[in-house]
Scaffold this motif. Structure first.
Motif, PDB file in Angstrom:
ATOM      1  N   THR A  37      54.853 107.644  92.805  1.00 19.97           N
ATOM      2  CA  THR A  37      55.203 107.914  91.413  1.00 19.97           C
ATOM      3  C   THR A  37      56.700 108.084  91.239  1.00 19.97           C
ATOM      4  N   ILE A  38      57.289 108.980  92.013  1.00 20.16           N
ATOM      5  CA  ILE A  38      58.699 109.299  91.854  1.00 20.16           C
ATOM      6  C   ILE A  38      59.561 108.060  92.089  1.00 20.16           C
ATOM      7  N   TYR A  39      60.489 107.800  91.189  1.00 22.66           N
ATOM      8  CA  TYR A  39      61.377 106.644  91.186  1.00 22.66           C
ATOM      9  C   TYR A  39      60.665 105.328  90.846  1.00 22.66           C
ATOM     10  N   ASN A  40      59.383 105.376  90.532  1.00 24.79           N
ATOM     11  CA  ASN A  40      58.653 104.166  90.143  1.00 24.79           C
ATOM     12  C   ASN A  40      58.808 103.979  88.634  1.00 24.79           C
ATOM     13  N   SER A  41      59.530 102.957  88.244  1.00 25.25           N
ATOM     14  CA  SER A  41      59.855 102.741  86.831  1.00 25.25           C
ATOM     15  C   SER A  41      58.650 102.372  85.986  1.00 25.25           C
ATOM     16  N   HIS A  42      57.554 101.983  86.611  1.00 30.11           N
ATOM     17  CA  HIS A  42      56.391 101.510  85.874  1.00 30.11           C
ATOM     18  C   HIS A  42      55.179 102.424  86.002  1.00 30.11           C
ATOM     19  N   CYS A  43      55.366 103.584  86.580  1.00 30.98           N
ATOM     20  CA  CYS A  43      54.258 104.531  86.758  1.00 30.98           C
ATOM     21  C   CYS A  43      54.519 105.788  85.927  1.00 30.98           C
ATOM     22  N   ARG A  44      53.570 106.159  85.075  1.00 26.20           N
ATOM     23  CA  ARG A  44      53.706 107.383  84.287  1.00 26.20           C
ATOM     24  C   ARG A  44      53.757 108.607  85.205  1.00 26.20           C
ATOM     25  N   PHE A  45      54.571 109.554  84.828  1.00 27.93           N
ATOM     26  CA  PHE A  45      54.593 110.820  85.542  1.00 27.93           C
ATOM     27  C   PHE A  45      53.600 111.773  84.881  1.00 27.93           C
ATOM     28  N   ILE A  46      52.653 112.264  85.663  1.00 27.90           N
ATOM     29  CA  ILE A  46      51.689 113.274  85.231  1.00 27.90           C
ATOM     30  C   ILE A  46      51.882 114.480  86.151  1.00 27.90           C
ATOM     31  N   PRO A  47      51.960 115.697  85.620  1.00 29.84           N
ATOM     32  CA  PRO A  47      52.137 116.865  86.493  1.00 29.84           C
ATOM     33  C   PRO A  47      50.851 117.279  87.188  1.00 29.84           C
ATOM     34  N   TRP A  48      50.380 116.405  88.051  1.00 30.10           N
ATOM     35  CA  TRP A  48      49.147 116.656  88.795  1.00 30.10           C
ATOM     36  C   TRP A  48      49.309 117.867  89.721  1.00 30.10           C
ATOM     37  N   HIS A  49      48.174 118.340  90.220  1.00 29.55           N
ATOM     38  CA  HIS A  49      48.200 119.220  91.387  1.00 29.55           C
ATOM     39  C   HIS A  49      48.539 118.382  92.619  1.00 29.55           C
ATOM     40  N   LEU A  50      49.076 119.037  93.634  1.00 26.34           N
ATOM     41  CA  LEU A  50      49.329 118.449  94.959  1.00 26.34           C
ATOM     42  C   LEU A  50      50.273 117.244  94.869  1.00 26.34           C
ATOM     43  N   LEU A  51      51.390 117.438  94.196  1.00 24.22           N
ATOM     44  CA  LEU A  51      52.386 116.370  94.076  1.00 24.22           C
ATOM     45  C   LEU A  51      53.063 116.095  95.422  1.00 24.22           C
ATOM     46  N   SER A  52      53.539 114.873  95.568  1.00 26.52           N
ATOM     47  CA  SER A  52      54.228 114.469  96.800  1.00 26.52           C
ATOM     48  C   SER A  52      55.600 115.103  96.902  1.00 26.52           C
TER      49      SER A  52
ATOM     50  N   TYR B 118      58.183 108.779  82.934  1.00 29.79           N
ATOM     51  CA  TYR B 118      57.846 107.826  83.987  1.00 29.79           C
ATOM     52  C   TYR B 118      58.508 108.269  85.293  1.00 29.79           C
ATOM     53  N   GLY B 119      58.156 107.609  86.365  1.00 34.60           N
ATOM     54  CA  GLY B 119      58.640 108.035  87.671  1.00 34.60           C
ATOM     55  C   GLY B 119      60.143 107.996  87.828  1.00 34.60           C
ATOM     56  N   ASN B 120      60.832 107.176  87.036  1.00 38.69           N
ATOM     57  CA  ASN B 120      62.291 107.100  87.137  1.00 38.69           C
ATOM     58  C   ASN B 120      62.994 107.810  85.987  1.00 38.69           C
ATOM     59  N   SER B 121      62.244 108.585  85.192  1.00 40.96           N
ATOM     60  CA  SER B 121      62.865 109.343  84.108  1.00 40.96           C
ATOM     61  C   SER B 121      63.795 110.406  84.692  1.00 40.96           C
ATOM     62  N   PRO B 122      64.974 110.618  84.094  1.00 40.95           N
ATOM     63  CA  PRO B 122      65.913 111.620  84.628  1.00 40.95           C
ATOM     64  C   PRO B 122      65.294 112.996  84.789  1.00 40.95           C
ATOM     65  N   ARG B 123      64.445 113.432  83.841  1.00 38.97           N
ATOM     66  CA  ARG B 123      63.840 114.761  83.951  1.00 38.97           C
ATOM     67  C   ARG B 123      62.860 114.845  85.122  1.00 38.97           C
ATOM     68  N   VAL B 124      62.251 113.747  85.478  1.00 38.61           N
ATOM     69  CA  VAL B 124      61.365 113.743  86.643  1.00 38.61           C
ATOM     70  C   VAL B 124      62.198 113.852  87.915  1.00 38.61           C
ATOM     71  N   ILE B 125      63.274 113.118  87.956  1.00 39.58           N
ATOM     72  CA  ILE B 125      64.091 113.076  89.162  1.00 39.58           C
ATOM     73  C   ILE B 125      64.845 114.378  89.395  1.00 39.58           C
ATOM     74  N   ASP B 126      65.349 115.012  88.300  1.00 38.74           N
ATOM     75  CA  ASP B 126      66.116 116.244  88.509  1.00 38.74           C
ATOM     76  C   ASP B 126      65.254 117.502  88.465  1.00 38.74           C
ATOM     77  N   GLY B 127      63.940 117.351  88.249  1.00 36.26           N
ATOM     78  CA  GLY B 127      63.034 118.486  88.310  1.00 36.26           C
ATOM     79  C   GLY B 127      62.869 119.258  87.021  1.00 36.26           C
ATOM     80  N   THR B 128      63.558 118.855  85.956  1.00 34.08           N
ATOM     81  CA  THR B 128      63.457 119.601  84.698  1.00 34.08           C
ATOM     82  C   THR B 128      62.263 119.175  83.857  1.00 34.08           C
TER      83      THR B 128
END
Length: 675
Positions: A339-354, A556-566
């Motif tokens: 997911t992380i850094y994947n521009s085409h995969c939605r980011f969902i705040p699942w349990h047990l993230l990588s 998405y996986g490459n969204s800035p907020r996903v990458i910086d943790g916010t």
């Protein structure tokens, strides 16, 4: 002029029929011809491979070697037990090789490996010839024909493929093969580093497959399960070209089945025989040519007198799906399988993230256990001890046999992710990677993204019921009786929900329902079966609410907020998932700051084609909706930005790439030289 001395490097093509690369090698009219397989430690140690897939590979290799010897008694499959990156430079020199020929492989790890081999060949003056043959169309060419974008829908494949040209007709297997030259190995044997070993827990003893480069007897034999340290396989499914071609012929003999096949109308509960072809493991190992499969089916359809089925539900449609996933992976590289850094995969705040390395943009070993409850659910799911017999039967079939029906995969994947546990699809993909005979990173990662509604498919409100879906094709519960034998004598009225059975019915059937103890899900007493680990209706509602929220947030996986943790700031503290009641800044790694964070905010994060769901694909899933819960009403369109380049590839050197099982390289090539 000196005649060519050719190595043919078998990899994803363990067959002699319809091999474009093999034909290219033989068209050189070589003086000497070596059919070679290198025992790559990446797959031995760094990829999750269960005993059943090892057995299938060994079957394929042994039969291929016998087929080669049948065509030339002096030849065989020369299996050498060393990493190709260290082996080939020595072999090029020792055997005076002029040409290296192999089938193209667009898996992310394979691209890095092949780049290293091509560089070594160039330095040694060896010409490299590569031909596509793993998919209907060359995956890189498919991406080019799709305007340089990942293929995110089957309609894109149907549109882009013909631009490349018609799928070529298969070619015949060679009737003879040239002699091999000398096979002396007068150079140091470089044993690979065997740690970390992702398959250690499955071994009964240490792996000894690398002790001698040509095997224990010096005859280039295929390793055995015993050498690998594994117990006997439990799958009834066997590998090999002869088995594959015979299975295909049997399917084609039934013209009505072949021409009218519709996947959603097949039964995930059928066994002995199963309701689908079970040819996917052969496509994975290349013991069956995908073009052979395609044209055998196409010829039946063209001569069929009735109304034939059409993609996406037809047999041809299933092959197009495979090309779709391979095209997406070819465009996105390593990040496609995460997911992380994947521009085409939605980011969902699942349990047990990588966990993730921001140095390489790739996920790392292990995952975050944000919830002990979710970790328990995950353990019970992969053990087939959820308390939902249909789900448990499927997971036990997967572990025992290495295969489950595609719709069964739908059911267990939905249950783990958006339809029950709300656990990251990457955890499920890792389990499938270990157990599936037909595991291919492209198809496995693609299917999990589809079923978790993070890419390819967006109708998250269509949830597979772990009770009603199985009943649709198996009211008596015969599938459950086979794979969950502790329930075999239970009345059909209760077999999908034994916790609802009166105590006298349970006693009559010899069933005792227990809560189970943590870590002992597979060590229950005779006749004991676990109670459901949660209320499905409640969990479905929770998951739907959280999916609606995640879709509304639109990361998405490459969204800035996903990458910086916010990203966590956009979700409620009391929501389901890794945001639940706590700060979770390290869910995708430490927060970035300073120059790194500034550079990330400048990234173009448009995801115009990230979830490209066309009507044909939606129709395939809607065909299965009996037995699905459809309480959600979320049908809004996604907010998407401008189109962006989808190259998405991350260039790294071997020493920079961390260990991960879905296809990354790991610096395992050198240990200690051995003479």
């Amino acid at each position: 002029m000196e005649k060519p001395r050719v190595i043919y490097w078998f990899r994803t093509d363990l067959r002699l029929h319809d091999s474009p690369a093999l034909k290219a090698a033989l068209d050189l009219n070589p003086e000497f011809f070596w059919p070679v397989w290198t025992w790559d430690p990446h797959y031995v140690y760094r990829a999750r491979v269960g005993v059943n897939r090892w057995q299938f590979l060994i079957d394929c290799q042994n039969e291929l070697s016998a087929s080669i010897t049948k065509r030339n008694p002096k030849s065989k499959l020369f299996l050498m037990r060393e990493a190709p990156q260290t082996l080939f430079p020595k072999i090029f020199k020792a055997w005076k090789i002029t040409h290296l020929v192999f089938e193209k492989d667009t898996d992310a790890y394979a691209r890095d490996r092949d780049a290293a081999i091509i560089s070594a060949a160039k330095e040694a003056g060896v010409k490299v010839i590569i031909r596509s043959g793993r998919t209907l169309w060359d995956s890189d060419e498919l991406v080019k024909a799709n305007n340089g974008q990942p293929t995110m829908s089957i309609s894109q494949v149907e549109h882009a493929g013909p631009k490349i040209g018609e799928v070529p007709r298969p070619i015949s297997a060679p009737e003879s093969l040239p002699n091999p030259g000398e096979t002396t190995l007068e150079f140091e044997h470089t044993e690979p580093e065997d740690k970390p070993d992702l398959n250690a827990k499955g071994r009964e003893r240490i792996d000894r497959s690398y002790e001698k480069i040509a095997g224990p007897n010096g005859d280039f034999a295929v390793p055995t399960l015993q050498e690998l340290g594994f117990p006997a396989a439990t799958t009834p499914h066997r590998g090999g070209e002869t088995v594959a071609l015979a299975a295909l012929d049997k399917i084609i003999e039934d013209e009505n089945y072949t021409a009218t096949f519709e996947k959603p109308k097949t039964a995930p509960t059928d066994f002995e025989p199963q309701s689908t072809t079970l040819l996917s493991p052969h496509l994975h190992f290349g013991s069956l040519s995908v073009r052979q499969f395609y044209w055998k089916v196409q010829d039946v359809i063209e001569s069929f007198k009735g109304t034939a089925s059409t993609p996406p539900t037809s047999l041809i449609g299933q092959l197009l799906f495979r090309d779709m996933y391979f095209g997406a992976q070819a465009a996105l590289g390593y990040t496609f399988a995460q997911t992380i850094y994947n521009s085409h995969c939605r980011f969902i705040p699942w349990h047990l993230l990588s966990k993730v390395s921001h140095d390489t943009n790739l996920i790392k070993p292990g995952y975050h256990i944000d919830s002990p409850q979710a970790e328990e659910w995950f353990t019970r799911w992969k053990s087939g001890m959820t308390g939902f017999p249909f789900i448990d039967g499927l997971m036990r079939q997967l572990k025992q046999e290495g295969w489950i029906h595609h719709l069964g995969r739908h059911a267990v994947a939905c249950f783990l992710t958006r339809g029950g546990c709300y656990i990251s699809w990457e955890r499920g993909a890792e389990v499938f990677e270990e157990y599936l005979l037909d595991h291919e990173t492209a198809c496995n990662a693609g299917n999990w993204q589809w079923l978790s509604c993070t890419a390819f498919f967006a109708q998250f409100f269509r949830v597979y019921s772990p009770i009603a879906f199985g009943k649709k094709t198996d009211k008596n519960g015969d599938f459950i009786r086979r794979y969950v034998p502790e329930l075999k004598d239970l009345d059909a009225k209760y077999i999908y929900e034994p916790h609802k059975a009166p105590i006298q019915d349970l006693r009559r059937a010899g069933v005792k329902l227990v809560k189970g103890e943590e870590g002992k899900w597979e060590a229950l007493g005779e006749g004991e079966y676990v109670k459901p680990m949660f209320d499905f209706s409640e969990r479905r509602t929770v998951c739907l609410d959280r999916m609606k929220k995640a879709y509304k947030v639109g990361l998405y996986g490459n969204s800035p907020r996903v990458i910086d943790g916010t990203w966590r700031e956009l979700f409620n503290d009391d929501g389901e998932g890794s945001t639940q009641g706590r700060s979770f800044e390290n869910a995708v790694g430490s927060k970035l700051s300073g120059k790194e964070a500034t550079s990330i905010t400048k990234m173009d994060t448009g995801n115009d084609d990230a979830v490209e769901e066309d009507e044909d694909e939606a129709r395939e899933d809607r065909s299965e909706e009996e037995g699905c819960d459809k309480k959600g009403k979320a049908r809004g369109k996604d907010k998407r930005g401008k189109k962006r380049s989808a190259s998405g590839k991350h260039s790294t050197t071997p020493s920079e790439i961390p260990l991960r099982s879905q296809g990354t390289l790991y610096s395992h090539f050198t240990k200690k030289p051995k003479t």
